[in-house]
Design a protein around this motif. Sequence first.
Motif, PDB file in Angstrom:
ATOM      1  N   LYS A  81      46.198  41.147  30.267  1.00 15.87           N
ATOM      2  CA  LYS A  81      45.302  41.295  31.416  1.00 15.87           C
ATOM      3  C   LYS A  81      44.314  42.425  31.178  1.00 15.87           C
ATOM      4  O   LYS A  81      43.135  42.318  31.512  1.00 15.87           O
ATOM      5  CB  LYS A  81      46.110  41.548  32.697  1.00 15.87           C
ATOM      6  N   ILE A  82      44.774  43.517  30.569  1.00 16.74           N
ATOM      7  CA  ILE A  82      43.876  44.631  30.240  1.00 16.74           C
ATOM      8  C   ILE A  82      42.771  44.145  29.306  1.00 16.74           C
ATOM      9  O   ILE A  82      41.591  44.440  29.525  1.00 16.74           O
ATOM     10  CB  ILE A  82      44.657  45.813  29.619  1.00 16.74           C
ATOM     11  N   ALA A  83      43.139  43.392  28.273  1.00 11.03           N
ATOM     12  CA  ALA A  83      42.152  42.878  27.320  1.00 11.03           C
ATOM     13  C   ALA A  83      41.141  41.967  28.018  1.00 11.03           C
ATOM     14  O   ALA A  83      39.927  42.060  27.775  1.00 11.03           O
ATOM     15  CB  ALA A  83      42.850  42.133  26.187  1.00 11.03           C
ATOM     16  N   ALA A  84      41.622  41.108  28.920  1.00 10.86           N
ATOM     17  CA  ALA A  84      40.716  40.213  29.647  1.00 10.86           C
ATOM     18  C   ALA A  84      39.763  40.998  30.545  1.00 10.86           C
ATOM     19  O   ALA A  84      38.569  40.684  30.624  1.00 10.86           O
ATOM     20  CB  ALA A  84      41.526  39.212  30.471  1.00 10.86           C
ATOM     21  N   LEU A  85      40.276  42.023  31.213  1.00 19.21           N
ATOM     22  CA  LEU A  85      39.422  42.852  32.070  1.00 19.21           C
ATOM     23  C   LEU A  85      38.391  43.626  31.250  1.00 19.21           C
ATOM     24  O   LEU A  85      37.233  43.762  31.665  1.00 19.21           O
ATOM     25  CB  LEU A  85      40.270  43.813  32.907  1.00 19.21           C
ATOM     26  N   GLU A  86      38.801  44.119  30.090  1.00 16.11           N
ATOM     27  CA  GLU A  86      37.852  44.833  29.228  1.00 16.11           C
ATOM     28  C   GLU A  86      36.746  43.906  28.734  1.00 16.11           C
ATOM     29  O   GLU A  86      35.583  44.305  28.678  1.00 16.11           O
ATOM     30  CB  GLU A  86      38.595  45.482  28.059  1.00 16.11           C
ATOM     31  N   SER A  92      29.842  42.137  31.774  1.00 15.90           N
ATOM     32  CA  SER A  92      29.087  42.650  32.924  1.00 15.90           C
ATOM     33  C   SER A  92      28.089  43.718  32.498  1.00 15.90           C
ATOM     34  O   SER A  92      26.956  43.753  32.980  1.00 15.90           O
ATOM     35  CB  SER A  92      30.039  43.209  33.982  1.00 15.90           C
ATOM     36  N   GLN A  93      28.500  44.585  31.585  1.00 15.88           N
ATOM     37  CA  GLN A  93      27.590  45.624  31.095  1.00 15.88           C
ATOM     38  C   GLN A  93      26.409  45.008  30.344  1.00 15.88           C
ATOM     39  O   GLN A  93      25.271  45.454  30.495  1.00 15.88           O
ATOM     40  CB  GLN A  93      28.338  46.619  30.204  1.00 15.88           C
ATOM     41  N   PHE A  98      20.625  43.427  30.308  1.00 17.36           N
ATOM     42  CA  PHE A  98      19.636  42.359  30.265  1.00 17.36           C
ATOM     43  C   PHE A  98      18.809  42.323  31.541  1.00 17.36           C
ATOM     44  O   PHE A  98      17.581  42.267  31.505  1.00 17.36           O
ATOM     45  CB  PHE A  98      20.320  41.007  30.024  1.00 17.36           C
ATOM     46  N   LEU A  99      19.484  42.383  32.688  1.00 16.03           N
ATOM     47  CA  LEU A  99      18.762  42.305  33.958  1.00 16.03           C
ATOM     48  C   LEU A  99      17.867  43.515  34.193  1.00 16.03           C
ATOM     49  O   LEU A  99      16.754  43.382  34.716  1.00 16.03           O
ATOM     50  CB  LEU A  99      19.757  42.124  35.109  1.00 16.03           C
ATOM     51  N   ARG A 100      18.332  44.691  33.793  1.00 11.86           N
ATOM     52  CA  ARG A 100      17.478  45.885  33.926  1.00 11.86           C
ATOM     53  C   ARG A 100      16.216  45.725  33.096  1.00 11.86           C
ATOM     54  O   ARG A 100      15.117  46.071  33.528  1.00 11.86           O
ATOM     55  CB  ARG A 100      18.241  47.134  33.497  1.00 11.86           C
TER      56      ARG A 100
END
Length: 123
Positions: A81-86, A92-93, A98-100
Amino acid sequence: MRTIGEVAAELGVEAHVLRHWEQVGALAVGRDGNGYRSYDDTAVEQARTVLKLRRVGLSLPEVVAAMAPKKAAAQTVVRAKIAALEEEIARSQQAITFLRHTAECRHRYLDDCPDCASFVREN
């Protein structure tokens, strides 16, 4: 000893959620002489743990595994789960970067910008 309604109210969940957790093996609850669920302090703490694990993103099968008596099995689930969240954080980063850039890009069309084009080609 507390009733299912009292525990549900205390945790901010519906009673059917607690019954479901019990049904899938994530929660062990005793019964009183009339067969009604009776939550002692241990069962309430177990329910709090299930709720916390659900809130941090574990599925019910993952919760059951994470609460297994064998530490190695629990650690495997938690590490996955930690790996998936990372990975999710990294995606997201990248999206924010990209959006910025696109928000401040001087090009009228994203296709005209070499930086935007390189973002688009990234996986």
